[in-house]
Scaffold this active site. Structure first.
Site, PDB file in Angstrom:
ATOM      1  N   GLU A 147       0.812  -1.225   0.000  1.00 18.32           N
ATOM      2  CA  GLU A 147       0.000   0.000   0.000  1.00 18.32           C
ATOM      3  C   GLU A 147       0.843   1.271   0.000  1.00 18.32           C
ATOM      4  OE1 GLU A 147      -2.578  -0.565  -1.061  1.00 18.32           O
ATOM      5  OE2 GLU A 147      -4.066  -1.525   0.205  1.00 18.32           O
ATOM      6  N   HIS A 156     -13.314  -0.407   2.457  1.00 22.14           N
ATOM      7  CA  HIS A 156     -11.934  -0.764   2.750  1.00 22.14           C
ATOM      8  C   HIS A 156     -11.477  -0.296   4.150  1.00 22.14           C
ATOM      9  CE1 HIS A 156      -7.555  -0.991   1.093  1.00 22.14           C
ATOM     10  NE2 HIS A 156      -7.617  -1.266   2.375  1.00 22.14           N
TER      11      HIS A 156
HETATM   12 ZN   LIG Z   1      -6.056  -1.715   3.714  1.00 20.51          ZN
END
Ligand SMILES: [Zn+2]
Length: 298
Positions: free
Chosen positions: A76, A158
């Site tokens: 991420e 999310h």
């Molecule tokens: Zn996440």
């Protein structure tokens, strides 16, 4: 200026807080810290945020290439780097899945404002960014429309991402948002959410200015705004699939007309009385006939 080792330790400390508060299950969540124009400390992938050691923290460049560290950087990182590229004042980014805030992001329910004074001062309106598959560049860019107007963004279906000039500051906004969402859900379970008056909300936005916290609602364009209905991020709601109304609306807001209606019971199921009586009559006749023929056979 803290040393690299001290900054790595700060990341580990915040990681522990994230994990202990249940904001990051298993290996979820990631934290970054910009240490120079082109160098960013980043938590490793597949590693619990509750048990990080300074030697686990990677060093990457602003494009996401790994520069140092035995473990692979979080997938991420791209999300964090987009925020850092857009905001030169941001040095740290925290991404996680705090359950109460994430519940709003899953329901795509806009977090109502004009409820808690500290939330109004520290957070203000909070955007929900549209859904994209995590760890892609497209996902990283979903936050771009909001980064200049908020320090925390909810990610549809999310979690959350928040940012600031230190890792502790970046983490604050997430903790405040999740506590707010939790209180809203608890109050709704009791029965209702009462709202602050427009005057009291306006006073909080003024206080925010005095304390040096920016808020788009301090702009003169918002001088006569309906502080509940004119959510700063309302224009993004259609694209992001966001709705509002689960918590009702203050009676003073024009949103009250749509939000405070009692849920309608819907049309009653149609009932054909004639046909029902006909069926009952037939049953009775059948029963009578059966008992008569039974009696006759004895
Ligand atoms: Zn996440």
């Amino acid at each position: 200026m803290p040393t690299l080792e001290q900054l790595k330790q700060e990341i580990c400390d915040i990681g522990k807080r994230l994990y202990q508060r249940g904001f990051a299950a298993a290996n979820d969540g990631n934290i970054t810290y910009r240490v120079s124009d082109n160098e960013v400390l980043c938590t490793p992938t597949m590693h619990s945020k509750g048990f990080l050691k300074p030697e686990d923290i990677c060093l990457i460049d602003i494009q996401g290439n790994q520069l140092a560290g035995a473990k692979k950087r979080s997938s991420e990182a791209l999300l964090h780097l987009e925020i850092m590229k857009a905001r030169s004042d941001v040095r740290s980014v925290v991404h996680c899945h705090p359950p109460y805030a994430t519940a709003f992001a899953v329901a795509r329910e806009a977090v109502p404002s004009c409820v808690l004074p500290e939330v109004e001062v520290f957070l203000g309106n909070v955007p929900i960014a549209r859904y994209e598959t995590p760890s892609t560049q497209a996902f990283a860019e979903t936050i771009l429309p909001f980064v200049h107007q908020s320090n925390v963004v909810m990610l549809a279906n999310h979690g959350t991402v928040s940012f600031g000039e230190t890792v502790e500051r970046a983490y604050w906004w997430t903790e405040i948002l999740d506590a707010h969402c939790r209180i809203l859900l608890l109050a709704k379970q009791i029965g209702r959410v009462e709202f602050l008056s427009p005057q009291h909300t306006r006073e909080l936005i003024d206080l925010k200015k005095k304390w040096g916290y920016a808020d788009p609602r301090q702009d003169s364009a918002y001088a006569d705004a309906d502080l509940f209905a004119d959510d700063v991020f309302r224009a993004s709601w259609a694209e992001c699939g966001v709705h509002a109304g689960a918590f009702g609306a203050p009676a003073w807001s024009r949103a009250a007309a749509q939000c405070n209606q009692k849920p309608s019971a819907g049309p009653l199921p149609s009932f054909d009385e004639e046909a029902f009586i006909e069926r009952v009559a037939q049953r009775v006749a059948q029963k009578l006939q059966a008992s008569m023929s039974h009696d006759a056979s004895h």
